[in-house]
Each structure stands twice: as C-alpha cells, then as structure tokens.
Scaffold this active site. Structure first.
Site, mmCIF file in Angstrom:
data_model
loop_
_atom_site.group_PDB
_atom_site.id
_atom_site.type_symbol
_atom_site.label_atom_id
_atom_site.label_comp_id
_atom_site.label_asym_id
_atom_site.label_seq_id
_atom_site.Cartn_x
_atom_site.Cartn_y
_atom_site.Cartn_z
ATOM 1 C CG ASP A 122 -1.955 0.798 1.219
ATOM 2 O OD1 ASP A 122 -2.160 1.630 0.032
ATOM 3 O OD2 ASP A 122 -2.694 1.146 2.014
ATOM 4 C CG HIS B 233 -5.452 6.517 4.430
ATOM 5 N ND1 HIS B 233 -4.658 6.874 3.429
ATOM 6 C CD2 HIS B 233 -5.515 4.883 4.379
ATOM 7 C CE1 HIS B 233 -4.578 5.685 2.430
ATOM 8 N NE2 HIS B 233 -4.826 4.496 3.364
ATOM 9 C CB CYS C 193 -5.200 9.861 0.639
ATOM 10 S SG CYS C 193 -6.741 9.788 0.223
ATOM 11 C CG ASN D 250 -1.338 3.659 4.539
ATOM 12 O OD1 ASN D 250 -2.378 3.061 4.206
ATOM 13 N ND2 ASN D 250 -0.469 3.533 3.437
HETATM 14 MG MG MG Z 1 -3.778 2.789 2.555
#
Ligand code: MG
Length: 302
Positions: free
Chosen positions: A14, A207, A238, A247
């Site tokens: 991610d 987040h 994001c 995050n």
């Molecule tokens: Mg994320």
C-alpha cells in the site's frame, strides 16, 4: 487491554503502490527483510494486479522469490480477482487479501465492477484460497466515506460485511481509504459489527489524511480489534487527496501502543532505523512523526 494487537505492515504494498519512485526489486526485498528484523510478523508484500495499471508492483513474483519466510510469518498478497489469486498462490503467499469497495461508484471506478460483483468475486476467491490452505481476509474499503458518494450508510457497510462473512474469512477489515473517519464513527461501526458478526476477527485500516488516523486507531483498540494496518514511515498517499499524507505510520502506532501497555512484539528502534533507511531510498522525508521525535523510554531517566 493486555490481549495485544497484531500489526499488518502494509508499507511494501500500500505504501509503495502509488509512490512516484519505483524501487528496485532488491530494495523492496531489503525493506521487507528489515521489517521482519524489527519484529513484524505479518506483512503485505505485494499486489498481484495488472502491471500496466500498477507498474510499481510489476515485480511481485520476483519480490516473493527473493524472500525467505520465517516460521510463523504471514506474507500477504493483495488480489482483485481469481487471476490475481492464482498468481499470489503460485508466488508463495500464505495469506491473501481482497478488497470490496463499499460504494458502487468507487467500486466501478476503482475495480471496474459493482460492489455486488465484487462480493461474489471475493466469495469465490476465498473458497479457492481455503481449499489450498491459504488464509483469506477481505477489506471493505471506503467504509467510512466515499470520494464520489460522500457518506456511506452504516447499514450498507454492515450488510456487505455480513455477506463477506458467509465464507468464514480469517478476518474482515474496515478501511478508511480516503481518510475521513473520526473516532466516534469507528466506535459505532465496530460496536455494531461485533454484535452482528460475533467471533469474526476484525481489523481496521486508517489514513492520516486529516490527522485523525491515530485517534481512530485508538478507538479501534478500545473496541477490541484483533489487528491494525500501518505503513512504515507513514508512506503511501491517498489518491483522492494528492497533497495529503497516507497510512498511519507503523512507528507512531507502536509508540502509542507500547506506552499504553498494548503488546505488539515490534521493536520501535528497528522501525525508526528502517524509516530512516527508506527515506534515503525514496529520496524524501517520510510523513510519520516518531522517526523525527524519537522514542520516549518507559524507564525513568537517571
Ligand atoms: Mg492505505
């Protein structure tokens, strides 16, 4: 609160997935090795998606091939469909994660399928994973708000979770994909989810887009979640707030949990060191805060 919290480190996937810098395969392998050395036992190592759409993850198989998985460690691969699952299984992932987007507009734009189609896809992949002895968990994304539809009704999120739970997944995760949630919302969703799905492990993904991520994490801890997602250094943006951080940072989270007496088994010093190393690889400062401020040891200063 002595049961402890498991951390799913999502930095290598991610965190790096939308990064403008594409790290060499060897650097990704070193990142994951450093995270293991810091005590993380569950790491999202790659996504098995179309490499033309996500070139940052094009070397997913090579990353897995370069890693040795210690006993008791889970390497998670993110998949969006059966084809991705087959790749993750062949590459040696012993856990897969799939995403079901809570709002139809976001689901179609992000994954090209409706929420309903996505649920059906998950149920199929989960059964295939279970047949092969691979742990399967699902993330319900945009569970706290959608960039296109706005508020997502709580009843809808719970209904999706209930449908996803039909296959008895290892865990269900609620994700604040765009970083709009506040703690009271976390408490409300988790309280109702626990009542609706007793016995199902719950996890959350927050987040820090609007600086509420770490407060949301604490609300989730108080509601008894089994695990939380976080990324080393807080890397990962994001996509719907391009100027914002991403995050929650693993080391920021570990600091809060450590000093609150919640066991994680992760070394804060090892994480801070890894963030500093990662900053050099990415050529910029990571958004997390702990690596700048440093730890505040529990023992009284002499
Ligand atoms: Mg994320």
């Amino acid at each position: 609160m002595d049961a402890g919290i498991e951390i799913l480190e999502v930095g290598p996937r991610d965190g790096l997935q939308i990064d403008p810098v594409i790290l060499p395969t060897d650097t990704k392998i070193e990142l994951i090795s450093r995270l293991l050395a810091a005590g993380l036992k569950r790491i999202e190592v790659a996504s098995f998606v179309n490499p033309r759409k996500v070139p940052q993850m094009a070397d997913a198989e090579q990353v897995l091939a370069g890693l040795t998985r210690p006993e008791g460690v889970h390497f998670t691969g993110l998949v969006l469909n059966r084809r991705g699952f087959d790749r993750a299984a062949a590459a040696g992932c012993n856990e897969i994660g799939m995403v079901v987007v809570a709002s139809d507009t976001f689901s179609v734009r992000n994954q090209g399928v409706s929420t309903e189609e996505s649920i059906l896809g998950w149920l199929g992949v989960a059964r295939a994973a279970q047949e092969q002895g691979i742990r399967a968990q699902v993330t319900i994304s945009a569970a706290f708000g959608c960039p296109f539809e706005g508020e997502v009704p709580l009843a809808r999120v719970l209904e999706i979770a209930t449908r996803c739970a039909e296959v008895e997944p290892f865990e269900i995760c609620f994700a604040d994909t765009i970083g709009v949630a506040v703690p009271s919302q976390v408490t409300e969703l988790l309280t109702q989810a626990r009542a609706r799905l007793p016995g199902t492990r719950l996890r959350c993904h927050f987040h820090n887009t609007r600086n509420t991520g770490i407060a949301n994490a604490w609300a989730a801890v108080e509601c008894g979640v089994s695990a939380l997602d976080a990324s080393v250094g807080g890397i990962g943006g994001c996509p719907f707030a391009p100027a914002a951080t991403g995050n929650i940072a693993t080391e920021d989270l570990i600091y809060m949990l450590d000093r609150s007496g919640v066991a994680t088994g992760v070394s804060l010093a090892g994480l801070i060191e890894t963030t500093k190393w990662l900053q050099r690889q990415l050529g910029r400062e990571a958004p997390g805060m702990l690596h700048k401020a440093g730890d505040f040891p529990k023992r009284a200063l002499q």
